[in-house]
Design a protein around this motif. Structure first.
Motif, short mmCIF file in Angstrom:
data_model
loop_
_atom_site.label_atom_id
_atom_site.label_comp_id
_atom_site.label_asym_id
_atom_site.label_seq_id
_atom_site.Cartn_x
_atom_site.Cartn_y
_atom_site.Cartn_z
N LYS A 110 12.91 46.91 25.24
CA LYS A 110 12.73 46.87 26.69
C LYS A 110 13.43 48.08 27.28
CE LYS A 110 12.56 41.87 27.07
NZ LYS A 110 13.19 40.67 27.63
N LYS A 111 12.76 48.70 28.22
CA LYS A 111 13.36 49.84 28.88
C LYS A 111 14.41 49.34 29.86
CE LYS A 111 9.30 52.79 28.62
NZ LYS A 111 8.28 53.52 29.38
N PRO A 112 15.60 49.90 29.82
CA PRO A 112 16.63 49.46 30.76
C PRO A 112 16.31 49.96 32.17
CG PRO A 112 17.42 51.29 29.48
CD PRO A 112 16.08 50.93 28.92
N ALA A 113 16.74 49.18 33.13
CA ALA A 113 16.56 49.60 34.52
C ALA A 113 17.51 50.75 34.81
CB ALA A 113 16.83 48.43 35.45
N LEU A 114 17.00 51.80 35.38
CA LEU A 114 17.83 52.97 35.66
C LEU A 114 18.57 52.77 36.98
CD1 LEU A 114 15.35 55.79 34.67
CD2 LEU A 114 17.20 54.83 33.32
N ARG A 115 19.82 53.21 37.00
CA ARG A 115 20.61 53.10 38.21
C ARG A 115 20.62 54.43 38.93
NH1 ARG A 115 26.32 51.61 36.54
NH2 ARG A 115 25.85 53.30 35.12
N LYS A 116 20.72 54.39 40.24
CA LYS A 116 20.84 55.61 41.00
C LYS A 116 22.29 56.04 40.99
CE LYS A 116 17.01 54.93 44.15
NZ LYS A 116 16.59 54.82 45.54
N VAL A 117 22.51 57.31 40.66
CA VAL A 117 23.85 57.84 40.59
C VAL A 117 23.89 59.10 41.45
CG1 VAL A 117 25.62 58.79 39.07
CG2 VAL A 117 24.10 57.00 38.26
N ARG A 118 24.91 59.18 42.29
CA ARG A 118 25.07 60.37 43.11
C ARG A 118 25.92 61.36 42.36
NH1 ARG A 118 24.95 59.91 49.31
NH2 ARG A 118 23.38 58.32 49.57
N VAL A 119 25.37 62.55 42.16
CA VAL A 119 26.08 63.60 41.45
C VAL A 119 25.99 64.87 42.29
CG1 VAL A 119 26.18 64.94 39.32
CG2 VAL A 119 25.45 62.57 39.24
N SER A 120 27.13 65.51 42.45
CA SER A 120 27.11 66.76 43.21
C SER A 120 26.54 67.86 42.33
CB SER A 120 28.52 67.13 43.67
OG SER A 120 29.30 67.50 42.56
N ALA A 121 26.21 68.97 42.95
CA ALA A 121 25.63 70.08 42.21
C ALA A 121 26.62 70.63 41.19
CB ALA A 121 25.20 71.17 43.17
N ASP A 122 27.90 70.69 41.56
CA ASP A 122 28.91 71.18 40.62
C ASP A 122 29.01 70.29 39.39
OD1 ASP A 122 29.64 73.38 42.10
OD2 ASP A 122 31.16 72.29 43.26
N GLU A 123 29.03 68.98 39.61
CA GLU A 123 29.12 68.05 38.48
C GLU A 123 27.90 68.14 37.59
OE1 GLU A 123 29.63 64.32 40.41
OE2 GLU A 123 31.77 64.59 40.76
N MET A 124 26.73 68.31 38.21
CA MET A 124 25.50 68.41 37.44
C MET A 124 25.51 69.68 36.59
SD MET A 124 21.57 68.20 38.73
CE MET A 124 21.92 66.77 39.69
N MET A 125 25.95 70.80 37.15
CA MET A 125 26.01 72.04 36.41
C MET A 125 27.03 71.96 35.28
SD MET A 125 23.67 73.93 37.54
CE MET A 125 24.01 75.52 36.86
N ARG A 126 28.17 71.29 35.54
CA ARG A 126 29.15 71.12 34.48
C ARG A 126 28.59 70.25 33.36
NH1 ARG A 126 32.99 69.38 38.18
NH2 ARG A 126 33.61 71.20 39.35
N ALA A 127 27.83 69.22 33.71
CA ALA A 127 27.25 68.34 32.70
C ALA A 127 26.20 69.08 31.88
CB ALA A 127 26.64 67.11 33.36
N LEU A 128 25.41 69.93 32.54
CA LEU A 128 24.35 70.64 31.84
C LEU A 128 24.87 71.81 31.03
CD1 LEU A 128 21.55 70.66 34.56
CD2 LEU A 128 21.61 69.32 32.47
N LEU A 129 25.76 72.60 31.63
CA LEU A 129 26.20 73.83 30.98
C LEU A 129 27.53 73.69 30.25
CD1 LEU A 129 25.27 76.35 33.80
CD2 LEU A 129 23.98 75.78 31.77
N GLY A 130 28.28 72.66 30.55
CA GLY A 130 29.56 72.46 29.88
C GLY A 130 30.57 73.50 30.31
N SER A 131 31.20 74.14 29.34
CA SER A 131 32.26 75.10 29.63
C SER A 131 31.72 76.42 30.17
CB SER A 131 33.08 75.36 28.38
OG SER A 131 32.26 75.93 27.39
N LYS A 132 30.42 76.65 30.07
CA LYS A 132 29.85 77.90 30.55
C LYS A 132 29.80 77.96 32.07
CE LYS A 132 26.83 78.46 26.57
NZ LYS A 132 25.44 78.52 26.14
N HIS A 133 29.91 76.81 32.72
CA HIS A 133 29.78 76.75 34.18
C HIS A 133 31.02 77.34 34.82
CE1 HIS A 133 28.77 75.42 38.15
NE2 HIS A 133 29.86 74.69 38.24
N LYS A 134 30.82 78.36 35.66
CA LYS A 134 31.93 78.99 36.36
C LYS A 134 31.62 79.00 37.83
CE LYS A 134 32.93 81.95 32.47
NZ LYS A 134 32.81 83.28 31.91
#
Length: 183
Positions: A110-134
């Motif tokens: 069964k596919k789990p129900a997805l929750r809405k999560v508020r993420v700022s642009a900085d947090e999203m870039m850190r999550a995607l790029l990791g340590s490369k994000h400056k």
């Protein structure tokens, strides 16, 4: 004592073995017969489609025409073969996709129900790029700031320009450049 015991077979082991051997020999005979039938069908089909070539006693022009005719037949056969291969690969792909759909439908996942999560642009870039994000993603700081004085100066310059020919003549040569720097 175990209540579900396997019932004993009424056929002896030697009888089972002899039956297996008979079945295997019959299956081998059937396979040989099918192979022979396929070979016969192939020879018959080729005999119908390709009559024997008679090249003896033909002139050079006749041989050229025969070669052109054979090349034409080869081209049509290659086109048919390509079309058949394309159909087969398409059908195999469709079969594979349908098998995957059946697996998906048959599974208990069964596919789990997805929750809405508020993420700022900085947090999203850190999550995607990791340590490369400056740096930060504060977009307003990256915008060009316009001073009101510059806007007034631009309006004054555009207001002065009337006829462009007069303006070019006045500013031509070294005297005109001197005027631009003085202003």
């Amino acid at each position: 004592m175990n209540t579900k015991e396997k019932p004993k077979s009424k056929i002896s082991a030697s009888r089972k073995l002899s039956l297996k051997i008979l079945l295997l020999t019959k299956a081998c005979e059937d396979l040989e017969q099918e192979k022979q039938e396929r070979d016969d069908e192939k020879v018959q089909y080729l005999g119908e489609k390709l009559p024997p070539l008679q090249m003896s006693g033909l002139s050079h022009d006749d041989l050229m025409n025969l070669c052109k005719e054979l090349h034409g037949k080869i081209d049509t056969v290659d086109e048919e073969r390509y079309d058949c291969e394309h159909k087969v690969t398409k059908h195999n792909k469709d079969i594979h996709e349908l098998k995957l759909k059946i697996q998906d439908l048959g599974g208990k996942f069964k596919k789990p129900a997805l929750r809405k999560v508020r993420v700022s642009a900085d947090e999203m870039m850190r999550a995607l790029l990791g340590s490369k994000h400056k740096g930060s993603m504060d977009l307003r700081s990256n915008l060009k700031s316009v001073k009101k004085e510059d806007v007034k100066q631009d309006k004054d310059l555009t207001g002065e320009v009337g006829d462009w020919r007069k303006n070019v003549e006045a500013l031509s040569g070294m005297e005109g450049r001197k005027k631009m720097f003085d202003a």
